[in-house]
Structures are given as structure tokens and as C-alpha cells.
Design a protein around this motif. Structure first.
Motif, short mmCIF file in Angstrom:
data_model
loop_
_atom_site.label_atom_id
_atom_site.label_comp_id
_atom_site.label_asym_id
_atom_site.label_seq_id
_atom_site.Cartn_x
_atom_site.Cartn_y
_atom_site.Cartn_z
N VAL A 515 0.83 -1.21 0.00
CA VAL A 515 0.00 0.00 0.00
C VAL A 515 0.87 1.26 0.00
N THR A 516 1.91 1.28 0.83
CA THR A 516 2.72 2.50 0.96
C THR A 516 3.66 2.70 -0.22
N LEU A 517 4.13 1.62 -0.86
CA LEU A 517 5.03 1.78 -2.01
C LEU A 517 4.36 2.55 -3.15
N PRO A 518 3.13 2.19 -3.56
CA PRO A 518 2.46 3.02 -4.58
C PRO A 518 2.27 4.48 -4.14
N LEU A 519 2.05 4.70 -2.85
CA LEU A 519 1.91 6.09 -2.38
C LEU A 519 3.21 6.86 -2.62
N ILE A 520 4.33 6.25 -2.30
CA ILE A 520 5.63 6.91 -2.48
C ILE A 520 5.90 7.14 -3.97
N LEU A 521 5.62 6.12 -4.78
CA LEU A 521 5.89 6.23 -6.22
C LEU A 521 4.98 7.25 -6.90
N LEU A 522 3.80 7.51 -6.33
CA LEU A 522 2.92 8.56 -6.87
C LEU A 522 3.29 9.93 -6.30
N ALA A 523 3.84 9.96 -5.10
CA ALA A 523 4.22 11.24 -4.49
C ALA A 523 5.37 11.91 -5.26
N ILE A 524 6.25 11.08 -5.82
CA ILE A 524 7.42 11.64 -6.53
C ILE A 524 6.99 12.47 -7.74
N PRO A 525 6.18 11.92 -8.68
CA PRO A 525 5.73 12.79 -9.78
C PRO A 525 4.79 13.91 -9.32
N SER A 526 4.03 13.68 -8.25
CA SER A 526 3.16 14.75 -7.74
C SER A 526 3.98 15.96 -7.32
N LEU A 527 5.20 15.71 -6.90
CA LEU A 527 6.08 16.80 -6.47
C LEU A 527 6.91 17.35 -7.63
N LEU A 528 7.41 16.48 -8.51
CA LEU A 528 8.47 16.90 -9.43
C LEU A 528 8.07 17.04 -10.90
N ILE A 529 7.04 16.31 -11.34
CA ILE A 529 6.85 16.19 -12.79
C ILE A 529 6.50 17.51 -13.46
N GLY A 530 5.77 18.38 -12.75
CA GLY A 530 5.43 19.67 -13.33
C GLY A 530 6.65 20.52 -13.62
N PHE A 531 7.61 20.51 -12.70
CA PHE A 531 8.82 21.32 -12.83
C PHE A 531 9.59 20.96 -14.10
N PHE A 532 9.66 19.65 -14.39
CA PHE A 532 10.50 19.21 -15.50
C PHE A 532 9.78 19.18 -16.86
N THR A 533 8.46 19.28 -16.85
CA THR A 533 7.74 19.14 -18.12
C THR A 533 6.96 20.38 -18.54
N VAL A 534 6.84 21.38 -17.68
CA VAL A 534 5.96 22.51 -17.98
C VAL A 534 6.39 23.26 -19.25
N GLY A 535 7.69 23.44 -19.43
CA GLY A 535 8.17 24.21 -20.58
C GLY A 535 7.75 23.62 -21.91
N PRO A 536 8.20 22.40 -22.22
CA PRO A 536 7.83 21.81 -23.52
C PRO A 536 6.34 21.51 -23.66
N ALA A 537 5.71 21.03 -22.59
CA ALA A 537 4.31 20.61 -22.70
C ALA A 537 3.37 21.78 -22.93
N LEU A 538 3.61 22.90 -22.25
CA LEU A 538 2.68 24.03 -22.33
C LEU A 538 3.12 25.09 -23.33
N PHE A 539 4.40 25.41 -23.31
CA PHE A 539 4.85 26.58 -24.06
C PHE A 539 5.79 26.24 -25.21
N GLY A 540 6.06 24.95 -25.39
CA GLY A 540 6.79 24.51 -26.56
C GLY A 540 5.79 23.93 -27.55
N ASP A 541 6.31 23.20 -28.51
CA ASP A 541 5.41 22.57 -29.48
C ASP A 541 5.50 21.06 -29.32
N TRP A 542 5.51 20.61 -28.04
CA TRP A 542 5.76 19.20 -27.77
C TRP A 542 4.68 18.31 -28.37
#
Length: 698
Positions: A515-542
Motif C-alpha cells: 500500500v505504501t510503495l504506490p503512495l511513495i511512487l505517486l508522491a514523486i511525480p506529484s512533487l516533481l513532474i510539473g517542474f520538468f515538463t511545464v516548458g515543452p508541454a505548455l509553451f513549446g510545441d511538444w
């Protein structure tokens, strides 16, 4: 390097194989065998989906668009099973399979004692297959197949605990509401076929400009724009599947299903199918300002007003359910202002942090022995540190706190709405801005009631002596009664039994690693994924050619002129109004639930009319029940008594039978059996015949 057809078929079919093995051979495979084959199937699909995304992003693979199998041919029309894999599809494939894989693992712990263990794993693997067929499709027919298949599996899973009347009621409600939306969706697909002559995506999108100036004749003097009719009908389908007002009423009730389903279907994947579909149909929607305004206003209404209901909910899962309705509203608003990339980006970030919140809520429910009422929780952070930390990460992402994933997607949507000049944009901007404040209110309330403050539950040990946690005799403070008179609470001890609310037989403890392993594995992108993908996904032509936006509607392009990187965006976010609203909500809820809990009850009493309005969910359910459920039953009863019973049975069936019976009764009296009666009748007949002949001769 081109994408391999065999790899794509493996991605789609691996979960289906796991489903069939667990479903038909589950009795022989056992529990471990059933979850092993289904997890293996989804893990294969997930790994290959990441590979496909890598190939499209870094490997330089072109867009894949091929038919695999011809389903049927009617005249000049043929229906195919085929795949169109571009970056939009690949991103959805990764989200679906990754969240599904973690939910499969989590289910091992959550459903450990459930008698329907193998059946559950079979269902969720079938759902994964259905969702993949939906997002990978290259034509409307296959899209509709996947669309209906995920609806079917959702129906099966909401009513998984079929011995509960509430679960059966909830899955029937979801089924009926979605049929309304799907009828509109089917009309939209029919409109595409009628006007464009094809159901193939690429052919239809290429021919889309020919819709300009064409209309649909409704009456002799009424003509509706063809593109507007098609797009609104397609969006009605999305309103059902993605739970938009007024077809939103099924989603909160769907919480009757097991928690893994809430995370997989009703937060991360199925309910976002409507958002994905509208983004995929962007070449059509860009042809109709009216349809886009309609989409925007519906989404804005949901973003604010369904979120408000979450403030008064006491069931931990229902708070997250209303949060999902609100966030789906944000995605829909983004679609309505032509910020399709913003909608899909929020879909992706939301999938991670909302699945995390649902699975975190499930972890709490396990620890509380299937108690779901937050008024009987409190102080759980010292018992469940991993669940506590990961749920805080998910909550801060949901609230849009800078640097968390939700900030980048949610604030971009708010800014895009602010840039739009479409009819209704001012109303939409107010709703999404106010929604940021409302989101923080119910989120922080949930976290404080669950993990902070004093403990409001009683642990009764086996030897009969109870240890009360808390500071009063009843193990809950004044606030614990808030709203309790409106809802008689029943707490589920297991699938079929019950126990008294707030009464436990052992101290809560952290959930097992599955139960806790999926929580940890989901917490990581919940914290970090926006920071690394916002540029190309929103304001680039990804997304490239996957999304089409007319230049005049490119609101994200306007927002992007102020974008100088993920770090400056987050730092600037601390000074923006959405964060200040979140901070205000945080201060209010911290004061109420940590320092002055009795104030919540006083606020509720002071705002009783508003509380009742929200507590009764704007009376949507009552109106639907009276108007549609009882109304249709009354209509049917009236047609039966006034039409079927009175006219068909009374006049046509019974009436004709009685008429024949009466004629026969009269004729029967002539059959006396006496010879002189028959001789008299013959003589009389002869006289009449001769008399008639004489009259004709005259």
C-alpha cells in the motif's frame, strides 16, 4: 525509426490476457497467481508505453497511423481496428498504464481479505485494456468501443460489492447518467459520418474545414451550424464520462466501489477520457466559437460549484470525489479557451496527485478498519507517517502550491482563461480563481480532520476495557457532530458487516508495503513532474500536430511570452493571487481545526441555509429523482393504464373479443334445432329474395 505494430499490439493485449487468465482460471491460479498474471500484463504494457513515449520524444519516430484489422464493410464504408500513436496518445498511454500498475500492486493489500479477489483483478485489467483501446484508436468507431467498454467496467466495479444496496444503486445511477451522455456522443459521431463521410481521424480532420458554412436543417426556417452541432453533441458525451454539470451526479456515488477503483477509474483515467477526446477533436472544436464557449461555461460552473460541496463532506473519499469534479472542471475550462495543451497537462499532473490522494484515503480507511467518516479520525499522523507525508504532498499539489506539479498546470489554466476574450471568459475567470480558494478550504480541512488535532476514536480491546483517545467521554469534540443529524452514518466493518462509528478493536497502524510503495511512487511525480515538463508541454510545441489551435485562439502562446523557465514561474507564483488565496484558506482552516474546533459548528449554524444547499448538493439528486425517475415511472404507468390497458387491452383486444362473443351469442339463438323453425326461415328468405328481385325490376 518507426514504431513497431507488434509492440503496440502487445501494449493493448497484455492486460487483456491477464484479465482473461484471472477471470476464467482464477479458481485454479489462486490469489497469488491471479494478481501475478494481471500485474505482469500491466507491467509489460507500462514498460512498452514508456518505450513508445521515448521513441516519439527522443528517438525521432514519426507519428504511427495504421489500420490493423478490418472489422466490417458496408457499401463504401469500412470500420477498422487501428492505432494512431502521437505524443498526445503516448502520454495518455503512460499515465493509464503507470497508474494502473500501481493500483494493481496497491490492491494486493487493500483487497487482501475480499472473497472477490480474483474477480477484482480481472476487472481492473479489463479496464486497462479498454482504456488503452480508447486512447490508441485512430477512428471514431474504435473510440466508441473503448468508450463503452470503460463504462461497462466502471459499472461492474462500482457495484463490485453487489450485496450492498447502496453499491447497486450507485452503479445503476452511473450507468443511466452515462447513457444520456453517450446518446449525445453517438449523435456527434453520426454527424461526423454524415457531413465528412468518414470515421477515420486523419481523414475527418483533413476534411474539417469543409464544415464551415454548412448547416443542419432542424425545421423549415431553422438551420444550425454543422460544426457547432457536431462539437456540442461530442461534448455531451464528455459531460457524461468526465462528470460535468449537470451530468456530474454519478461520480460522488461511485465511491461505493473499492478505493483502488476510485483512484484508477474515477480520478486518473476514465473520467479524463472526455478531456482527452475533446483535445483529440481540436481540429473540429476550433471551427465553432459557440461550442467552445459552451464547453468553457460548463467547465467553469463545475470547477467552482462542485468544489463548494466538498467543504461540507465528512466522508474522506467523498471530499476527494468532489475535488475530482472540480479539477475536471478546470480541465474543461482550458479546453473551452482553446488551451488544449493546458487541459491535457493538468490531466497528467492531476492523475498522479489525485490517485495519490485516493490511495492515501484508502490507506487511512484500512488503518481505521473501514471507517470513512473524518469526524471519527484525528491525530493519525503519529500512527501513519508515510501516508501522512505522501497525502500532504498530494494535497499541496492539488492546492497549486508553487513547485508542486499541480501549480504548473493549474496556474497556467487560470492565466490562459485570463487571456481569453471568448464569450463567457470573465465568468470563467472568476470561477477558476475562486475555485483555487475553495480547493484549499476543503483540502486543508480534510488533512486536519484526518491527521491532526486530537484523536476522536475509541479503541476497545478484546478483554472488554476500552481506551478512549481524546478529551471527552464520547471521543469526539463539538465539531464531530457537525452535520451528523443530516446523515445517519453507518460504518462498514467489512464487505458485509458493520460496526459502531468511531469504535476500533486495535490502535491504527501504518499500512503494509504493497500500500505504501504506490503512495511513495505517486508522491514523486506529484512533487516533481510539473517542474520538468511545464516548458515543452505548455509553451513549446511538444504535442506537435496532435493538437490544432487557430492562431487567433492561442491563449497559451500569450501566456508563454511571460514564461522564463520553471523556477522563475514558481518563484513568481508566490506573489500571484491564486497562491495568496490558498494561503488565506490555509490560515483560516489552521485556526479553526487546530486552535478553535468549536468555531466550525458555529459557522455552520450561522450559515445554515448555505450549508443545507451544499449538503443537499444543490438538490440535483432530488430533482432528477422526482422529475426523471418518478416522472418516467408515472408516464409509463399512465401510458400503461390509459393506453395499453384502456385502449389496446380494453378496446382492441378485450373489446373485439366481447363483440365477437355477443354476435355469436345472438346467432346461437337462431340455432334452435327444430325443423319447422328452419323451414320457416327458408320460406321467409325466399319471400325476401323474390321481393327484392321485384323491386329491382320496377
Amino acid at each position: 525509426m518507426e514504431l513497431s505494430t507488434s509492440i503496440l499490439l502487445t501494449i493493448a493485449l497484455a492486460p487483456l490476457v491477464g484479465c482473461l487468465l484471472a477471470g476464467f482460471l482464477g479458481r485454479f491460479l489462486g490469489r497469488a497467481g491471479s494478481h501475478s498474471v494481471t500485474i505482469l500484463g500491466v507491467a509489460i504494457a507500462c514498460g512498452l508505453s514508456f518505450y513508445v513515449l521515448y521513441q516519439l520524444t527522443a528517438g525521432g519516430a514519426p507519428v504511427y497511423n495504421q489500420n490493423i484489422y478490418t472489422w466490417f464493410e458496408i457499401g463504401n464504408y469500412s470500420a477498422h481496428v487501428g492505432f494512431m500513436i502521437d505524443r498526445l496518445t503516448a502520454m495518455m498511454m503512460v499515465v493509464v498504464t503507470f497508474v494502473s500498475l500501481l493500483v494493481h500492486i496497491y490492491t494486493i493489500g487493500y483487497m487482501a481479505d475480499d472473497p472477490g479477489y480474483q474477480r477484482f483483478f480481472s476487472y481492473i485489467s479489463l479496464f486497462t485494456f479498454s482504456m488503452l483501446m480508447l486512447v490508441m484508436s485512430n477512428n471514431f468507431m474504435q473510440l466508441f468501443f473503448g468508450w463503452e467498454a470503460v463504462g461497462l467496467v466502471s459499472y461492474l466495479l462500482i457495484g463490485f460489492w453487489y450485496k450492498r444496496p447502496t453499491a447497486i444503486f450507485a452503479n445503476l445511477k452511473a450507468f443511466l447518467v452515462n447513457r444520456v451522455g453517450d446518446f449525445g456522443f453517438l449523435l456527434g459521431i453520426a454527424g461526423v459520418l454524415y457531413f465528412l463521410g468518414t470515421l477515420d481521424y486523419s481523414t475527418a480532420f483533413a476534411a474539417a474545414p469543409t464544415l464551415v458554412g454548412r448547416s443542419l436543417q432542424i425545421t423549415q426556417s431553422t438551420h444550425w451550424d454543422a460544426a457547432t452541432v457536431i462539437c456540442i453533441c461530442l461534448f455531451i458525451g464528455a459531460m457524461g464520462k468526465s462528470a460535468q454539470v449537470p451530468l456530474h451526479v454519478w461520480l460522488p456515488d461511485s465511491m461505493e466501489g473499492p478505493t483502488p477503483i476510485s483512484a484508477l477509474i474515477h480520478a486518473a483515467t476514465m473520467v479524463t477520457a472526455g478531456i482527452f477526446m475533446v483535445a483529440r477533436m481540436s481540429p473540429l472544436f476550433e471551427l465553432s466559437e459557440t461550442a467552445l464557449s459552451f464547453v468553457m461555461i460548463i467547465g467553469a460552473t463545475g470547477a467552482l460549484f462542485t468544489g463548494l460541496i466538498g467543504i461540507v463532506q465528512n466522508d474522506i473519499k467523498r471530499v476527494v470525489a468532489y475535488s475530482t469534479l472540480s479539477q475536471l472542471g478546470y480541465m474543461t475550462v482550458a479546453l473551452g479557451v482553446s488551451a488544449y495543451a493546458g487541459a491535457v497537462f493538468h490531466l497528467m499532473t492531476h492523475a498522479f496527485f489525485k490517485a495519490l490522494l485516493f490511495l492515501g484515503a484508502g490507506s487511512v480507511i484500512i488503518a481505521m478498519h473501514h471507517e470513512q467518516d473524518m469526524r471519527y479520525m484525528g491525530g493519525l499522523r503519529k500512527y501513519m507517517p508515510i501516508t501522512w507525508i505522501t497525502m500532504w504532498i498530494g494535497s499541496l499539489a492539488l492546492c497549486g502550491v508553487p513547485f508542486f506539479a499541480g501549480f504548473y498546470s493549474k496556474d497556467a489554466i487560470i492565466e490562459a482563461v485570463g487571456e481569453s476574450h471568448r464569450a463567457g471568459a470573465t465568468y470563467a475567470y472568476f470561477c477558476v480563481m475562486a475555485g483555487a480558494f475553495v480547493t484549499a478550504l476543503y483540502t486543508f480541512r480534510q488533512m486536519y480532520l484526518t491527521f491532526h488535532g486530537k484523536e476522536r476514536f475509541v479503541v476497545v480491546h478484546d478483554h472488554g476495557h476500552g481506551h478512549a483517545h481524546g478529551h471527552d467521554d464520547h471521543a469526539h469534540d463539538d465539531h464531530a457532530h457537525a452535520g451528523h443529524d443530516e446523515h445517519h452514518h453507518v460504518s462498514h466493518k467489512d464487505d458485509h458487516g458493520h460496526h459502531e462509528p468511531g469504535i476500533m478493536h486495535e490502535t491504527p497502524k501504518e499500512s503494509p508495503w504493497v500500500v505504501t510503495l504506490p503512495l511513495i511512487l505517486l508522491a514523486i511525480p506529484s512533487l516533481l513532474i510539473g517542474f520538468f515538463t511545464v516548458g515543452p508541454a505548455l509553451f513549446g510545441d511538444w504535442f506537435g500536430s496532435a493538437i490544432h489551435v487557430n492562431e487567433v485562439n492561442n491563449v497559451l502562446g500569450e501566456v508563454g511570452k511571460e514564461f522564463h523557465g520553471a523556477l522563475p514561474m514558481a518563484l513568481h507564483g508566490f506573489l500571484q493571487l491564486p497562491f495568496l488565496l490558498v494561503l488565506t484558506a490555509f490560515a483560516i482552516q489552521t485556526y479553526i481545526y487546530l486552535f478553535n474546533p468549536a468555531l466550525a459548528e458555529r459557522i455552520k449554524n450561522a450559515l445554515k441555509p448555505i450549508y443545507n444547499l451544499l449538503n443537499h448538493k444543490y438538490w440535483f439528486d432530488a430533482v432528477y429523482f422526482i422529475v426523471f425517475a418518478r416522472g418516467s415511472m408515472a408516464l409509463g404507468r399512465g401510458l400503461w393504464k390509459g393506453g395499453d390497458a384502456a385502449i389496446i387491452d380494453g378496446v382492441m383486444v378485450d373489446g373485439s373479443a366481447k363483440l365477437v362473443d355477443r354476435i355469436a351469442g345472438g346467432v346461437r339463438r337462431l340455432q334452435s334445432g327444430y325443423l319447422y323453425h328452419y323451414a320457416f326461415a327458408m320460406i321467409l328468405g325466399l319471400i325476401l329474395l323474390l321481393g327484392g328481385y321485384w323491386l329491382v325490376g320496377q
